[in-house]
Design an enzyme around this catalytic site. Sequence first.
Site, mmCIF file in Angstrom:
data_model
loop_
_atom_site.group_PDB
_atom_site.id
_atom_site.type_symbol
_atom_site.label_atom_id
_atom_site.label_comp_id
_atom_site.label_asym_id
_atom_site.label_seq_id
_atom_site.Cartn_x
_atom_site.Cartn_y
_atom_site.Cartn_z
ATOM 1 N N LYS A 1 -3.421 70.755 39.859
ATOM 2 C CA LYS A 1 -3.395 69.695 38.844
ATOM 3 C C LYS A 1 -3.153 68.329 39.495
ATOM 4 O O LYS A 1 -2.663 68.255 40.631
ATOM 5 C CB LYS A 1 -2.290 69.990 37.824
ATOM 6 C CG LYS A 1 -0.895 69.924 38.409
ATOM 7 C CD LYS A 1 0.174 70.364 37.424
ATOM 8 C CE LYS A 1 1.540 70.257 38.047
ATOM 9 N NZ LYS A 1 2.567 71.008 37.296
ATOM 10 N N ARG B 1 10.306 71.812 26.578
ATOM 11 C CA ARG B 1 9.077 71.011 26.648
ATOM 12 C C ARG B 1 8.009 71.798 25.896
ATOM 13 O O ARG B 1 8.248 72.206 24.767
ATOM 14 C CB ARG B 1 8.741 70.753 28.122
ATOM 15 C CG ARG B 1 7.845 69.576 28.366
ATOM 16 C CD ARG B 1 7.603 69.326 29.855
ATOM 17 N NE ARG B 1 6.878 70.421 30.489
ATOM 18 C CZ ARG B 1 6.575 70.465 31.796
ATOM 19 N NH1 ARG B 1 6.939 69.462 32.585
ATOM 20 N NH2 ARG B 1 5.909 71.478 32.306
ATOM 21 N N TYR C 1 8.934 37.607 50.678
ATOM 22 C CA TYR C 1 9.369 37.001 49.417
ATOM 23 C C TYR C 1 10.880 37.121 49.199
ATOM 24 O O TYR C 1 11.453 38.182 49.393
ATOM 25 C CB TYR C 1 8.694 37.694 48.233
ATOM 26 C CG TYR C 1 7.210 37.438 48.102
ATOM 27 C CD1 TYR C 1 6.719 36.149 47.891
ATOM 28 C CD2 TYR C 1 6.306 38.495 48.181
ATOM 29 C CE1 TYR C 1 5.358 35.931 47.757
ATOM 30 C CE2 TYR C 1 4.945 38.284 48.042
ATOM 31 C CZ TYR C 1 4.475 36.996 47.836
ATOM 32 O OH TYR C 1 3.133 36.785 47.700
ATOM 33 N N MET D 1 2.461 43.324 47.812
ATOM 34 C CA MET D 1 1.382 44.104 47.206
ATOM 35 C C MET D 1 0.547 44.821 48.263
ATOM 36 O O MET D 1 0.212 45.992 48.111
ATOM 37 C CB MET D 1 0.492 43.194 46.357
ATOM 38 C CG MET D 1 -0.496 43.966 45.494
ATOM 39 S SD MET D 1 -1.539 42.911 44.482
ATOM 40 C CE MET D 1 -0.370 42.260 43.304
HETATM 41 C C1 LIG Z 1 3.263 71.947 38.087
HETATM 42 C C2 LIG Z 1 3.669 73.245 37.516
HETATM 43 C C3 LIG Z 1 4.045 74.318 38.345
HETATM 44 C C4 LIG Z 1 4.198 74.188 39.843
HETATM 45 O O1 LIG Z 1 5.458 73.667 40.164
HETATM 46 P P1 LIG Z 1 5.916 73.490 41.689
HETATM 47 O O2 LIG Z 1 7.346 73.126 41.580
HETATM 48 O O3 LIG Z 1 5.077 72.389 42.262
HETATM 49 O O4 LIG Z 1 5.665 74.791 42.364
HETATM 50 C C5 LIG Z 1 4.288 75.544 37.745
HETATM 51 N N1 LIG Z 1 4.190 75.698 36.403
HETATM 52 C C6 LIG Z 1 3.872 74.683 35.570
HETATM 53 C C7 LIG Z 1 3.800 74.917 34.107
HETATM 54 C C8 LIG Z 1 3.608 73.421 36.104
HETATM 55 O O5 LIG Z 1 3.287 72.413 35.286
#
Ligand SMILES: *Cc1c(COP(=O)(O)O)cnc(C)c1O
Length: 372
Positions: A38, A134, A261, A309
Amino acid sequence: MSLSAYNRVSINLTALRHNFQLVKKMAGPDTAVLTMVKSDAYGHGLVPVAESLNAAGAGYFGVASPEEGVSLRRAGIKGNILVLLGSVEAEPLIDYNLTPVVFERENIRALSAAAVRRAAQIGVHLKMDVGMGRLGIMPMELQAYVREIESLPGVYLDGIMAHFPLADTDNQGITRAQDKIFRQQLNELSVGRRVMCHIANSAALIRFADTHHDMVRLGIALYGCSPVAGPLEPVGLKAVMSFQSRVIQLKDVPAGYGISYGHLFKTRVPSRLAVLPVGYADGYLRSLSGRASVLIRGRRAPVRGRVCMNACVADVTEIPGVETGDEVVIMGQQRCGAAEDEITADEVASWMGTINYEVLCLFGSNNKRRYI
Ligand SMILES: *Cc1c(COP(=O)(O)O)cnc(C)c1O
C-alpha cells in the site's frame, strides 16, 4: 514533488527479497505472508516492489485502494490482492479480480447486487475490530455479518481479519487479550467454506508467534525497518531504502557567521560549510533543522540552521578533504577509506519527531528512485 537531479532514493531489491525470505521463514510453513505494498509500497514504488516480490514467490498483496490494485494487475502481478479500505465500486474488483475488505452492510449488499448483474463472484475479507478502534465491525456483530454474506448471491466469505493497535509496544497483555477475542469469535463461528484468518502485522510476526493464524500481513519488516518502538533484538533485516545527494558548494566562513533563514545557528569558530540541494520539498522536513546529520566521506556532518525548501547546510569543518560533488548520504550507509557510518530511518525519524514508516513514505514519494 521536487525531482532534483542531484538527489536519488535507492531501492535495494536484493535486500527486499532477503527480507521476504527471512519473514517467510519466521512465519513458518503453515502461515501465508501477505506483503503490504500500500501507499506506493511505503514509498519504495508499488509496481517494481510487487514485481520483485512476485518473482520471489509472494502470492498475497495488500493495497489501500482499488486503484493500486488495478495498477498491480495491469503490470501483470499474479496472486491475491487485498484492498484494505474496501471499495464502493464493484467493477474494478470484478474486472481485475481484487479482494475487498468489507465492514459495512450496505456496501456488502451493493457489491452483491453488482456481482449478480455481472454474473460474477466477489470474495471478501470481513474486518473485525477487536480493540483497534478504527475500521471493522464489532465482535458481537460477527455472526450476523457472516450469515448475511453467506446468504447473499455474488459474494462469498474468503477471509476474516482484525488488526493490532499495540503489538509494537511493551503492553503485551493487550495484544494477547485481543488475539483471544479474535480466536474466540472464530471458534464460535461455523462457516461453510474455509476462510483465511489473519491479524498479525510485522510487530506481531516478531513478538507474538502464537498470533500468526493463517496469514501475516507484513509491511515495515519487508522494507528492513524495525516495527518496534525502541530497540529490537536483531532478526537480520536489511534496510531497502537509502537516500543520496551531493555537495553543490563548499565555502569557508568566519566565526559568528549566521546560517540560513532566521540565523538559527551562528558559527562558533571559523567553519567550512557544504551546501546540499536537499530540503523539505524533497521530504527532508523543516523539523530536522538543528537536529540532523548527514554522511560525507564516511563521517557525520551536522546540519546547521534551518532546512529550506530545496537546500540545507552541513558543517564539514571537522572532515578533511571534502570537495564539491562529493556524495552525501542523507539516509543509509557510507564508507570512505577507514571511515564508515550509517544513518537509519529510525534515527531520521527520531530527529523528525515521527516513526520510520513516515520517513520512508516521505523520502520515497518525493524523490527520483533508482532500483539496484
Ligand atoms: C499497513 C498494515 C499492515 C502492515 O503493518 P506493518 O506494521 O507495516 O507490518 C497490516 N495490516 C493492516 C490492516 C495495515 O493497514
